[in-house]
Write a protein that holds these residues in place. Structure first.
Motif, PDB file in Angstrom:
ATOM      1  N   UNK A  84     -78.099  17.981  96.716  1.00 41.08           N
ATOM      2  CA  UNK A  84     -77.478  18.023  98.450  1.00 41.08           C
ATOM      3  C   UNK A  84     -78.311  16.776  98.919  1.00 41.08           C
ATOM      4  N   UNK A  85     -79.229  16.331  99.187  1.00 43.51           N
ATOM      5  CA  UNK A  85     -79.452  14.718  99.378  1.00 43.51           C
ATOM      6  C   UNK A  85     -78.160  13.551  99.178  1.00 43.51           C
ATOM      7  N   UNK A  86     -78.632  13.331  97.793  1.00 43.65           N
ATOM      8  CA  UNK A  86     -77.232  12.534  97.289  1.00 43.65           C
ATOM      9  C   UNK A  86     -75.568  12.607  98.433  1.00 43.65           C
ATOM     10  N   UNK A  87     -75.277  13.685  98.620  1.00 38.01           N
ATOM     11  CA  UNK A  87     -74.235  13.988  99.294  1.00 38.01           C
ATOM     12  C   UNK A  87     -74.302  14.092 100.557  1.00 38.01           C
ATOM     13  N   UNK A  88     -74.948  14.122 101.001  1.00 35.42           N
ATOM     14  CA  UNK A  88     -75.424  14.673 102.778  1.00 35.42           C
ATOM     15  C   UNK A  88     -74.472  13.319 103.363  1.00 35.42           C
ATOM     16  N   UNK A  89     -74.839  12.552 102.702  1.00 34.77           N
ATOM     17  CA  UNK A  89     -74.298  11.520 103.717  1.00 34.77           C
ATOM     18  C   UNK A  89     -72.532  10.728 103.336  1.00 34.77           C
ATOM     19  N   UNK A  90     -72.348  11.153 102.051  1.00 32.01           N
ATOM     20  CA  UNK A  90     -71.195  10.603 102.320  1.00 32.01           C
ATOM     21  C   UNK A  90     -70.377  11.719 102.595  1.00 32.01           C
ATOM     22  N   UNK A  91     -70.821  13.665 102.440  1.00 35.27           N
ATOM     23  CA  UNK A  91     -70.076  14.261 102.583  1.00 35.27           C
ATOM     24  C   UNK A  91     -69.789  14.837 104.285  1.00 35.27           C
ATOM     25  N   UNK A  92     -70.906  14.031 105.057  1.00 33.14           N
ATOM     26  CA  UNK A  92     -71.119  14.249 106.380  1.00 33.14           C
ATOM     27  C   UNK A  92     -69.453  13.131 106.409  1.00 33.14           C
ATOM     28  N   UNK A  93     -69.766  12.201 106.212  1.00 29.77           N
ATOM     29  CA  UNK A  93     -68.664  10.788 106.554  1.00 29.77           C
ATOM     30  C   UNK A  93     -67.471  11.205 106.422  1.00 29.77           C
ATOM     31  N   UNK A  94     -67.146  12.096 104.881  1.00 28.71           N
ATOM     32  CA  UNK A  94     -65.948  12.076 104.604  1.00 28.71           C
ATOM     33  C   UNK A  94     -65.254  13.645 105.657  1.00 28.71           C
ATOM     34  N   UNK A  95     -66.243  14.703 105.974  1.00 26.50           N
ATOM     35  CA  UNK A  95     -65.373  15.591 107.399  1.00 26.50           C
ATOM     36  C   UNK A  95     -65.835  15.005 108.299  1.00 26.50           C
ATOM     37  N   UNK A  96     -66.066  13.940 108.549  1.00 30.42           N
ATOM     38  CA  UNK A  96     -66.191  13.528 110.215  1.00 30.42           C
ATOM     39  C   UNK A  96     -64.561  12.230 110.564  1.00 30.42           C
ATOM     40  N   UNK A  97     -64.454  11.663 109.133  1.00 26.30           N
ATOM     41  CA  UNK A  97     -63.083  11.186 109.072  1.00 26.30           C
ATOM     42  C   UNK A  97     -61.611  12.298 108.732  1.00 26.30           C
ATOM     43  N   UNK A  98     -62.508  13.329 108.556  1.00 25.64           N
ATOM     44  CA  UNK A  98     -61.488  14.401 108.286  1.00 25.64           C
ATOM     45  C   UNK A  98     -60.681  14.991 109.634  1.00 25.64           C
ATOM     46  N   UNK A  99     -61.871  14.431 110.390  1.00 29.64           N
ATOM     47  CA  UNK A  99     -62.152  15.116 112.065  1.00 29.64           C
ATOM     48  C   UNK A  99     -60.707  14.180 112.130  1.00 29.64           C
ATOM     49  N   UNK A 100     -61.744  13.267 112.223  1.00 30.46           N
ATOM     50  CA  UNK A 100     -60.723  12.136 113.729  1.00 30.46           C
ATOM     51  C   UNK A 100     -59.104  11.818 112.188  1.00 30.46           C
ATOM     52  N   UNK A 103     -56.592  14.484 114.438  1.00 33.96           N
ATOM     53  CA  UNK A 103     -57.046  14.312 116.243  1.00 33.96           C
ATOM     54  C   UNK A 103     -58.530  14.032 116.896  1.00 33.96           C
ATOM     55  N   UNK A 104     -58.669  15.148 115.986  1.00 26.72           N
ATOM     56  CA  UNK A 104     -60.343  15.214 116.768  1.00 26.72           C
ATOM     57  C   UNK A 104     -61.304  14.398 116.767  1.00 26.72           C
ATOM     58  N   UNK A 105     -62.532  13.986 117.820  1.00 26.71           N
ATOM     59  CA  UNK A 105     -63.006  13.235 117.325  1.00 26.71           C
ATOM     60  C   UNK A 105     -64.496  13.691 116.126  1.00 26.71           C
ATOM     61  N   UNK A 106     -64.594  12.708 115.532  1.00 28.90           N
ATOM     62  CA  UNK A 106     -65.522  13.122 114.516  1.00 28.90           C
ATOM     63  C   UNK A 106     -67.025  14.123 115.157  1.00 28.90           C
ATOM     64  N   UNK A 107     -67.472  13.690 115.775  1.00 27.67           N
ATOM     65  CA  UNK A 107     -68.729  14.888 116.206  1.00 27.67           C
ATOM     66  C   UNK A 107     -68.110  16.159 116.140  1.00 27.67           C
ATOM     67  N   UNK A 108     -67.009  16.504 115.858  1.00 26.55           N
ATOM     68  CA  UNK A 108     -66.746  17.685 116.328  1.00 26.55           C
ATOM     69  C   UNK A 108     -67.097  18.102 115.100  1.00 26.55           C
ATOM     70  N   UNK A 109     -67.726  17.537 113.864  1.00 19.12           N
ATOM     71  CA  UNK A 109     -68.315  17.997 112.886  1.00 19.12           C
ATOM     72  C   UNK A 109     -69.406  18.856 112.664  1.00 19.12           C
ATOM     73  N   UNK A 110     -69.741  17.790 113.653  1.00 21.01           N
ATOM     74  CA  UNK A 110     -71.180  19.077 113.655  1.00 21.01           C
ATOM     75  C   UNK A 110     -71.183  20.272 114.983  1.00 21.01           C
ATOM     76  N   UNK A 111     -70.300  20.655 114.827  1.00 23.30           N
ATOM     77  CA  UNK A 111     -70.068  21.683 116.081  1.00 23.30           C
ATOM     78  C   UNK A 111     -70.891  23.314 115.186  1.00 23.30           C
ATOM     79  N   UNK A 112     -71.001  23.435 114.452  1.00 23.28           N
ATOM     80  CA  UNK A 112     -71.683  25.013 113.528  1.00 23.28           C
ATOM     81  C   UNK A 112     -73.104  24.164 113.775  1.00 23.28           C
TER      82      UNK A 112
END
Length: 194
Positions: A84-100, A103-112
């Motif tokens: 979980x620690x190893x995949x945390x940052x890459x997981x957030x980064x890919x979700x951030x780019x997926x939001x973008x 067409x949504x701002x990457x920070x929408x990843x943190x909506x939950x």
């Protein structure tokens, strides 16, 4: 799928640009499958974690009931925590780019997280503290002296609904199609040669 996972790790700290739906969901699937394997390995090697729980319930009339339960839980243990620690940052980064990419701002990843924080604040703002009668608690078991109860079922439901709605909204946004052509976050990943 492994190549996709490898690419996601190579872009693990990149928050600019866009990621396709397939890259994101293949990463999610690979992570899920590895988590299942780690759960099985940890369960076979170390077995389940057995915990004893003392439960206190207080109904709306103020009547208290207690029960002692023993839980057998299987988890991925330390292997899962390390993964979980190893995949945390890459997981957030890919979700951030997926939001973008959608067409949504990457920070929408943190909506939950925002939804859970609002639900938590709503619950504590609309709940009250009730004392627990510890006279019938078996010796050697520690329980808190008080617990919080919602003032009404409606506010508890609204708090729960806020958290659930924010999670569902995030999943819907992550599942949207890529915006065609370039957007303000970069070129469409389907139109860029890899």
């Amino acid at each position: 799928m492994f190549e996709n996972f490898k690419q996601t790790f190579q872009e693990g700290f990149v928050f600019q640009g866009r990621s396709s739906r397939s890259q994101f969901w293949k990463f999610v699937l690979f992570t899920f499958l590895v988590s299942i394997v780690l759960l099985i390995v940890n369960s076979v090697v170390f077995g389940p974690t057995i915990t004893t729980q003392f439960n206190v319930k207080i109904n709306s009339a103020g009547e208290q009931t207690e029960s002692l339960t023993q839980l057998k839980q299987y988890s991925s243990g330390w292997l899962g925590i390390i993964f979980g620690v190893v995949i945390l940052i890459p997981g957030v980064a890919v979700a951030w780019r997926r939001m973008q990419d959608a067409g949504w701002p990457g920070y929408m990843t943190f909506l939950p997280i925002a939804g859970a924080a609002i639900a938590f604040a709503l619950f504590f703002a609309t709940s009250h503290t009730v004392p627990i009668d510890t006279a019938s608690v078996p010796q050697g078991i520690e329980v808190p002296a008080t617990m919080r109860l919602p003032n009404s079922a409606l506010t508890f439901f609204v708090a729960w609904l806020t958290a659930a709605a924010s999670l569902i909204a995030t999943i819907v946004l992550l599942a949207r199609r890529s915006q065609p052509g370039p957007n303000k976050y970069g070129p469409n990943p389907h139109e860029v040669p890899s």
